[in-house]
Design a protein around this motif. Sequence first.
Motif, PDB file in Angstrom:
ATOM      1  N   VAL A   1       0.852  -1.192   0.000  1.00  0.00           N
ATOM      2  CA  VAL A   1       0.000   0.000   0.000  1.00  0.00           C
ATOM      3  C   VAL A   1       0.888   1.243   0.000  1.00  0.00           C
ATOM      4  CG1 VAL A   1      -1.637   1.360   1.373  1.00  0.00           C
ATOM      5  CG2 VAL A   1      -2.024  -1.090   1.031  1.00  0.00           C
ATOM      6  N   GLY A   2       1.903   1.253   0.849  1.00  0.00           N
ATOM      7  CA  GLY A   2       2.830   2.388   0.901  1.00  0.00           C
ATOM      8  C   GLY A   2       3.549   2.599  -0.420  1.00  0.00           C
ATOM      9  N   LEU A   3       3.995   1.531  -1.035  1.00  0.00           N
ATOM     10  CA  LEU A   3       4.663   1.654  -2.337  1.00  0.00           C
ATOM     11  C   LEU A   3       3.704   2.211  -3.386  1.00  0.00           C
ATOM     12  CD1 LEU A   3       6.727  -1.671  -2.423  1.00  0.00           C
ATOM     13  CD2 LEU A   3       7.593   0.656  -2.051  1.00  0.00           C
ATOM     14  N   HIS A   4       2.466   1.768  -3.341  1.00  0.00           N
ATOM     15  CA  HIS A   4       1.454   2.259  -4.280  1.00  0.00           C
ATOM     16  C   HIS A   4       1.210   3.758  -4.092  1.00  0.00           C
ATOM     17  CE1 HIS A   4      -2.032   2.177  -6.906  1.00  0.00           C
ATOM     18  NE2 HIS A   4      -2.733   2.765  -5.957  1.00  0.00           N
TER      19      HIS A   4
ATOM     20  N   VAL B   1       0.975  10.333   4.417  1.00  0.00           N
ATOM     21  CA  VAL B   1       0.727  10.569   2.995  1.00  0.00           C
ATOM     22  C   VAL B   1      -0.748  10.858   2.745  1.00  0.00           C
ATOM     23  CG1 VAL B   1       0.803   9.532   0.703  1.00  0.00           C
ATOM     24  CG2 VAL B   1       2.691   9.192   2.279  1.00  0.00           C
ATOM     25  N   LEU B   2      -1.603  10.185   3.500  1.00  0.00           N
ATOM     26  CA  LEU B   2      -3.051  10.356   3.285  1.00  0.00           C
ATOM     27  C   LEU B   2      -3.527  11.604   3.888  1.00  0.00           C
ATOM     28  CD1 LEU B   2      -4.295   6.720   3.884  1.00  0.00           C
ATOM     29  CD2 LEU B   2      -3.925   7.850   1.718  1.00  0.00           C
TER      30      LEU B   2
ATOM     31  N   GLY C   1       3.460   5.872  -3.272  1.00  0.00           N
ATOM     32  CA  GLY C   1       4.674   6.624  -3.596  1.00  0.00           C
ATOM     33  C   GLY C   1       5.775   6.561  -2.560  1.00  0.00           C
ATOM     34  N   LEU C   2       5.567   5.819  -1.484  1.00  0.00           N
ATOM     35  CA  LEU C   2       6.631   5.654  -0.491  1.00  0.00           C
ATOM     36  C   LEU C   2       7.661   4.666  -1.024  1.00  0.00           C
ATOM     37  CD1 LEU C   2       4.391   5.405   2.704  1.00  0.00           C
ATOM     38  CD2 LEU C   2       5.693   7.383   1.914  1.00  0.00           C
TER      39      LEU C   2
END
Length: 116
Positions: A42-45, A115-116, A47-48
């Motif tokens: 989820v984090g990679l998706h 991020v959110l 942009g992390l």
Amino acid sequence: MSSEGAFLRHRLPGNVTPVDLERLCWAFVALALIADVVTTFVGLHLGLSESNPAARGAIEGYGLAGMLALKAFAISVGLVCRPLLEQAYRPIVPAGLAMPWLVAAGVNLYMISLVL
């Protein structure tokens, strides 16, 4: 005073046996693994980026399969080393796998919340 033959025997609360405790710890391994993998992707998706170099390489090279292979390798090492311990100490193996993955999932959740 002599300490020959002296040892401490720790008892678990209630009727919990070391085998029961180990089973519970393996359940935590499964939950921690799922939590870490899901929050990582989820984090990679979002942009992390992955901060663990080994996991980053596995993910960049093979995606989800690479990440699962890395986790499977860690579990395999634990299962191979497990018989080297006395039965009372075997829950240490799954606990040692679950704790870092739970911490990683927590860090991932924190980063996702930023991020959110």
